[in-house]
Design an enzyme around this catalytic site. Structure first.
Site, PDB file in Angstrom:
ATOM      1  N   ASN A   3      -4.134   9.488  -6.759  1.00 38.54           N
ATOM      2  CA  ASN A   3      -2.922  10.314  -6.789  1.00 38.54           C
ATOM      3  C   ASN A   3      -1.647   9.473  -6.663  1.00 38.54           C
ATOM      4  O   ASN A   3      -0.548  10.030  -6.575  1.00 38.54           O
ATOM      5  CB  ASN A   3      -2.949  11.328  -5.646  1.00 38.54           C
ATOM      6  CG  ASN A   3      -4.067  12.348  -5.805  1.00 38.54           C
ATOM      7  OD1 ASN A   3      -4.060  13.134  -6.753  1.00 38.54           O
ATOM      8  ND2 ASN A   3      -5.046  12.335  -4.911  1.00 38.54           N
ATOM      9  N   ASP A   8       0.882  -1.160   0.000  1.00 40.80           N
ATOM     10  CA  ASP A   8       0.000   0.000   0.000  1.00 40.80           C
ATOM     11  C   ASP A   8       0.933   1.228   0.000  1.00 40.80           C
ATOM     12  O   ASP A   8       2.130   1.102   0.305  1.00 40.80           O
ATOM     13  CB  ASP A   8      -0.874  -0.043   1.262  1.00 40.80           C
ATOM     14  CG  ASP A   8      -1.680   1.216   1.439  1.00 40.80           C
ATOM     15  OD1 ASP A   8      -2.349   1.632   0.490  1.00 40.80           O
ATOM     16  OD2 ASP A   8      -1.621   1.812   2.537  1.00 40.80           O
ATOM     17  N   SER A  22      -5.557   5.141  -3.999  1.00 40.04           N
ATOM     18  CA  SER A  22      -5.488   6.561  -4.335  1.00 40.04           C
ATOM     19  C   SER A  22      -5.346   6.806  -5.833  1.00 40.04           C
ATOM     20  O   SER A  22      -4.538   6.165  -6.509  1.00 40.04           O
ATOM     21  CB  SER A  22      -4.305   7.205  -3.609  1.00 40.04           C
ATOM     22  OG  SER A  22      -4.135   8.524  -4.060  1.00 40.04           O
ATOM     23  N   GLY A  45      -7.634   3.658   3.427  1.00 39.15           N
ATOM     24  CA  GLY A  45      -7.718   2.548   2.469  1.00 39.15           C
ATOM     25  C   GLY A  45      -8.927   2.596   1.557  1.00 39.15           C
ATOM     26  O   GLY A  45      -8.929   1.957   0.514  1.00 39.15           O
ATOM     27  N   ARG A  56     -11.931   7.868  -2.271  1.00 45.19           N
ATOM     28  CA  ARG A  56     -12.204   9.267  -1.919  1.00 45.19           C
ATOM     29  C   ARG A  56     -13.686   9.481  -1.633  1.00 45.19           C
ATOM     30  O   ARG A  56     -14.065  10.079  -0.621  1.00 45.19           O
ATOM     31  CB  ARG A  56     -11.754  10.164  -3.082  1.00 45.19           C
ATOM     32  CG  ARG A  56     -11.708  11.637  -2.739  1.00 45.19           C
ATOM     33  CD  ARG A  56     -11.286  12.428  -3.963  1.00 45.19           C
ATOM     34  NE  ARG A  56     -10.043  11.926  -4.535  1.00 45.19           N
ATOM     35  CZ  ARG A  56      -9.590  12.234  -5.753  1.00 45.19           C
ATOM     36  NH1 ARG A  56     -10.285  13.045  -6.540  1.00 45.19           N
ATOM     37  NH2 ARG A  56      -8.456  11.734  -6.206  1.00 45.19           N
ATOM     38  N   ASP A  59      -0.134   5.101   0.912  1.00 48.09           N
ATOM     39  CA  ASP A  59      -0.396   6.087   1.973  1.00 48.09           C
ATOM     40  C   ASP A  59      -0.307   5.437   3.349  1.00 48.09           C
ATOM     41  O   ASP A  59      -1.086   4.529   3.666  1.00 48.09           O
ATOM     42  CB  ASP A  59      -1.814   6.670   1.809  1.00 48.09           C
ATOM     43  CG  ASP A  59      -2.006   7.411   0.479  1.00 48.09           C
ATOM     44  OD1 ASP A  59      -1.103   8.156   0.081  1.00 48.09           O
ATOM     45  OD2 ASP A  59      -3.069   7.248  -0.147  1.00 48.09           O
TER      46      ASP A  59
END
Ligand code: BG6
Ligand code: MG
Length: 214
Positions: free
Chosen positions: A117, A8, A115, A45, A48, A10
Protein backbone atom coordinates in the site's frame (compact mmCIF):
# COMPACT_ATOMS: atom_id res chain seq x y z
CA UNK A 1 30.32 10.32 2.89
CA UNK A 2 26.59 9.60 3.02
CA UNK A 3 24.97 10.20 -0.37
CA UNK A 4 21.46 8.88 0.27
CA UNK A 5 18.87 8.39 2.98
CA UNK A 6 16.46 5.50 2.53
CA UNK A 7 13.26 5.77 4.53
CA UNK A 8 10.91 3.09 5.70
CA UNK A 9 7.31 4.36 5.59
CA UNK A 10 5.03 2.81 8.24
CA UNK A 11 6.09 4.11 11.65
CA UNK A 12 8.89 6.31 10.30
CA UNK A 13 7.25 8.95 8.08
CA UNK A 14 3.68 8.40 9.27
CA UNK A 15 1.89 6.49 12.03
CA UNK A 16 0.38 3.86 9.73
CA UNK A 17 2.16 1.27 11.92
CA UNK A 18 -0.63 1.93 14.42
CA UNK A 19 -3.29 1.28 11.76
CA UNK A 20 -1.60 -2.04 10.92
CA UNK A 21 -1.68 -2.88 14.64
CA UNK A 22 -5.39 -2.05 14.99
CA UNK A 23 -6.27 -4.15 11.94
CA UNK A 24 -4.22 -7.16 13.10
CA UNK A 25 -5.68 -6.84 16.59
CA UNK A 26 -9.18 -6.96 15.15
CA UNK A 27 -8.34 -10.06 13.14
CA UNK A 28 -6.66 -11.75 16.13
CA UNK A 29 -9.81 -11.16 18.23
CA UNK A 30 -11.69 -13.45 15.88
CA UNK A 31 -9.48 -16.25 17.18
CA UNK A 32 -9.93 -15.06 20.77
CA UNK A 33 -6.35 -13.96 20.73
CA UNK A 34 -5.44 -10.60 22.29
CA UNK A 35 -2.61 -9.12 20.20
CA UNK A 36 -0.34 -7.01 22.42
CA UNK A 37 1.96 -4.12 21.44
CA UNK A 38 4.86 -6.36 22.48
CA UNK A 39 3.97 -9.13 20.01
CA UNK A 40 3.10 -6.48 17.42
CA UNK A 41 6.81 -5.56 17.31
CA UNK A 42 7.38 -8.88 15.52
CA UNK A 43 4.93 -7.88 12.78
CA UNK A 44 6.65 -4.60 11.95
CA UNK A 45 8.56 -4.51 8.68
CA UNK A 46 7.61 -8.01 7.54
CA UNK A 47 5.21 -8.83 4.70
CA UNK A 48 1.44 -9.10 5.10
CA UNK A 49 1.45 -12.91 4.80
CA UNK A 50 4.40 -13.33 7.14
CA UNK A 51 2.66 -11.04 9.67
CA UNK A 52 -0.48 -13.18 9.44
CA UNK A 53 1.56 -16.31 10.02
CA UNK A 54 3.11 -14.79 13.13
CA UNK A 55 -0.34 -13.83 14.47
CA UNK A 56 -1.72 -17.33 13.78
CA UNK A 57 1.30 -18.96 15.41
CA UNK A 58 0.78 -16.95 18.60
CA UNK A 59 -2.96 -17.69 18.50
CA UNK A 60 -2.15 -21.39 18.07
CA UNK A 61 -4.18 -21.62 14.88
CA UNK A 62 -3.19 -23.50 11.78
CA UNK A 63 -4.99 -22.89 8.48
CA UNK A 64 -4.72 -23.83 4.85
CA UNK A 65 -3.32 -21.31 2.37
CA UNK A 66 -6.64 -20.36 0.79
CA UNK A 67 -8.10 -19.39 4.16
CA UNK A 68 -4.95 -17.46 5.00
CA UNK A 69 -5.28 -15.46 1.76
CA UNK A 70 -8.86 -14.56 2.71
CA UNK A 71 -7.82 -13.41 6.19
CA UNK A 72 -4.92 -11.36 4.83
CA UNK A 73 -7.35 -9.67 2.42
CA UNK A 74 -9.79 -8.93 5.26
CA UNK A 75 -7.07 -7.36 7.37
CA UNK A 76 -5.94 -5.33 4.37
CA UNK A 77 -9.51 -4.10 3.84
CA UNK A 78 -9.61 -2.70 7.38
CA UNK A 79 -6.12 -1.23 7.01
CA UNK A 80 -6.95 0.52 3.74
CA UNK A 81 -10.10 1.99 5.30
CA UNK A 82 -7.83 3.80 7.77
CA UNK A 83 -5.49 4.79 4.95
CA UNK A 84 -8.23 6.34 2.83
CA UNK A 85 -9.29 8.48 5.78
CA UNK A 86 -5.78 9.86 6.21
CA UNK A 87 -4.70 13.35 5.25
CA UNK A 88 -1.32 15.04 4.60
CA UNK A 89 -1.26 16.44 8.16
CA UNK A 90 -0.56 12.92 9.40
CA UNK A 91 2.98 13.07 8.06
CA UNK A 92 5.18 13.06 11.17
CA UNK A 93 6.55 16.41 12.34
CA UNK A 94 10.05 17.07 11.04
CA UNK A 95 9.76 14.97 7.87
CA UNK A 96 9.31 17.85 5.43
CA UNK A 97 12.16 19.79 7.09
CA UNK A 98 14.47 16.77 6.93
CA UNK A 99 13.65 16.21 3.26
CA UNK A 100 14.40 19.83 2.39
CA UNK A 101 17.75 19.79 4.22
CA UNK A 102 18.71 16.59 2.39
CA UNK A 103 17.76 18.13 -0.94
CA UNK A 104 19.71 21.28 -0.12
CA UNK A 105 22.81 19.13 0.54
CA UNK A 106 22.26 17.02 -2.61
CA UNK A 107 21.63 13.87 -0.60
CA UNK A 108 19.26 11.52 -2.38
CA UNK A 109 15.98 10.42 -0.80
CA UNK A 110 14.45 6.98 -1.34
CA UNK A 111 11.58 4.98 0.09
CA UNK A 112 11.85 1.27 0.96
CA UNK A 113 8.65 -0.12 2.44
CA UNK A 114 7.50 -3.75 2.64
CA UNK A 115 3.95 -2.51 2.20
CA UNK A 116 1.99 -3.10 -0.99
CA UNK A 117 0.00 0.00 0.00
CA UNK A 118 3.06 2.28 0.09
CA UNK A 119 2.37 3.99 -3.24
CA UNK A 120 -1.21 4.84 -2.21
CA UNK A 121 -0.07 6.13 1.18
CA UNK A 122 2.62 8.45 -0.22
CA UNK A 123 0.11 9.81 -2.73
CA UNK A 124 -2.44 10.52 0.02
CA UNK A 125 0.30 12.25 2.01
CA UNK A 126 1.34 14.18 -1.11
CA UNK A 127 5.00 13.17 -0.82
CA UNK A 128 5.27 10.91 -3.89
CA UNK A 129 7.53 13.38 -5.69
CA UNK A 130 10.03 13.63 -2.83
CA UNK A 131 11.71 10.32 -3.68
CA UNK A 132 14.31 9.56 -6.30
CA UNK A 133 13.54 5.89 -5.90
CA UNK A 134 10.59 4.01 -4.43
CA UNK A 135 10.72 0.32 -3.60
CA UNK A 136 7.64 -1.31 -2.09
CA UNK A 137 6.22 -4.72 -1.24
CA UNK A 138 5.11 -5.31 -4.84
CA UNK A 139 8.71 -5.22 -6.09
CA UNK A 140 10.50 -7.66 -3.83
CA UNK A 141 10.56 -11.40 -3.24
CA UNK A 142 11.96 -11.45 0.30
CA UNK A 143 10.74 -8.92 2.82
CA UNK A 144 12.76 -7.49 5.73
CA UNK A 145 14.87 -8.77 7.55
CA UNK A 146 16.21 -9.82 4.15
CA UNK A 147 18.35 -6.97 2.72
CA UNK A 148 16.77 -7.24 -0.77
CA UNK A 149 14.58 -4.14 -0.46
CA UNK A 150 17.45 -1.85 0.58
CA UNK A 151 19.85 -3.27 -2.00
CA UNK A 152 17.25 -2.65 -4.69
CA UNK A 153 16.78 0.93 -3.47
CA UNK A 154 20.56 1.55 -3.60
CA UNK A 155 20.80 0.11 -7.08
CA UNK A 156 17.90 2.30 -8.28
CA UNK A 157 19.85 5.28 -6.89
CA UNK A 158 23.05 4.05 -8.58
CA UNK A 159 24.84 4.07 -5.26
CA UNK A 160 26.65 1.46 -3.25
CA UNK A 161 25.20 0.34 0.09
CA UNK A 162 27.97 2.04 2.07
CA UNK A 163 26.74 5.40 0.73
CA UNK A 164 23.31 4.94 2.31
CA UNK A 165 21.69 5.47 5.70
CA UNK A 166 18.38 3.75 6.45
CA UNK A 167 15.69 5.14 8.79
CA UNK A 168 13.71 2.28 10.35
CA UNK A 169 11.25 1.63 13.20
CA UNK A 170 11.20 -2.19 12.92
CA UNK A 171 13.68 -4.67 14.35
CA UNK A 172 13.41 -6.60 11.06
CA UNK A 173 14.16 -3.38 9.19
CA UNK A 174 17.27 -2.57 11.23
CA UNK A 175 18.50 -6.11 10.65
CA UNK A 176 17.85 -5.78 6.90
CA UNK A 177 19.67 -2.43 6.66
CA UNK A 178 22.76 -3.75 8.45
CA UNK A 179 22.70 -6.95 6.36
CA UNK A 180 22.67 -4.72 3.26
CA UNK A 181 25.88 -3.07 4.50
CA UNK A 182 24.18 0.23 5.28
CA UNK A 183 24.12 2.40 8.38
CA UNK A 184 20.83 2.58 10.26
CA UNK A 185 19.00 5.15 12.36
CA UNK A 186 16.38 3.47 14.53
CA UNK A 187 13.15 5.35 15.20
CA UNK A 188 11.58 4.16 18.44
CA UNK A 189 12.63 2.27 21.54
CA UNK A 190 16.43 1.96 21.97
CA UNK A 191 15.97 -1.33 23.86
CA UNK A 192 14.22 -2.86 20.84
CA UNK A 193 16.40 -1.26 18.17
CA UNK A 194 19.73 -1.74 19.91
CA UNK A 195 21.52 -2.94 16.77
CA UNK A 196 20.95 0.43 15.04
CA UNK A 197 23.87 2.89 14.83
CA UNK A 198 21.74 5.65 16.37
CA UNK A 199 18.25 5.59 17.90
CA UNK A 200 15.86 8.52 18.33
CA UNK A 201 12.30 8.31 19.60
CA UNK A 202 10.86 10.24 16.64
CA UNK A 203 12.20 11.38 13.31
CA UNK A 204 11.93 15.04 14.35
CA UNK A 205 14.55 14.35 17.04
CA UNK A 206 17.17 13.15 14.61
CA UNK A 207 20.10 15.54 14.79
CA UNK A 208 20.85 16.40 11.16
CA UNK A 209 24.43 17.34 11.93
CA UNK A 210 25.00 13.69 12.99
CA UNK A 211 24.23 12.33 9.53
CA UNK A 212 27.79 12.24 8.23
CA UNK A 213 29.09 10.95 11.59
CA UNK A 214 26.95 7.83 11.84
C1 BG6 B 1 5.35 -2.88 6.59
C2 BG6 B 1 4.70 -2.86 7.96
O1 BG6 B 1 5.74 -1.59 6.25
O2 BG6 B 1 4.45 -3.37 5.61
C3 BG6 B 1 4.14 -4.22 8.29
O3 BG6 B 1 5.68 -2.50 8.92
C4 BG6 B 1 3.18 -4.66 7.19
O4 BG6 B 1 3.48 -4.15 9.53
C5 BG6 B 1 3.93 -4.67 5.86
O5 BG6 B 1 2.68 -5.96 7.46
C6 BG6 B 1 3.06 -5.10 4.69
O6 BG6 B 1 2.07 -4.12 4.47
P1 BG6 B 1 0.84 -4.28 3.50
O7 BG6 B 1 0.28 -2.88 3.41
O8 BG6 B 1 1.38 -4.76 2.19
O9 BG6 B 1 -0.09 -5.25 4.12
MG1 MG C 1 8.05 0.53 9.63
Amino acid sequence: MIKACIFDLDGVLVDTAHYHFLAWKRLAKEFDYELTEEINEELKGVSRMKSLEIVLKHANVSLENQKKELLADRKNGWFTEFVHNMNPNELYPGVRELFSRLRRDNIKIALASSSKNAQTIIEILGIQNEFEAVVDGTMIVHSKPDPEIFLLAASKLNLSPADCVVFEDAEAGVEAALAAGMKCVGIGNPMKLKEANRVVNAIQNFNYSDLQKI
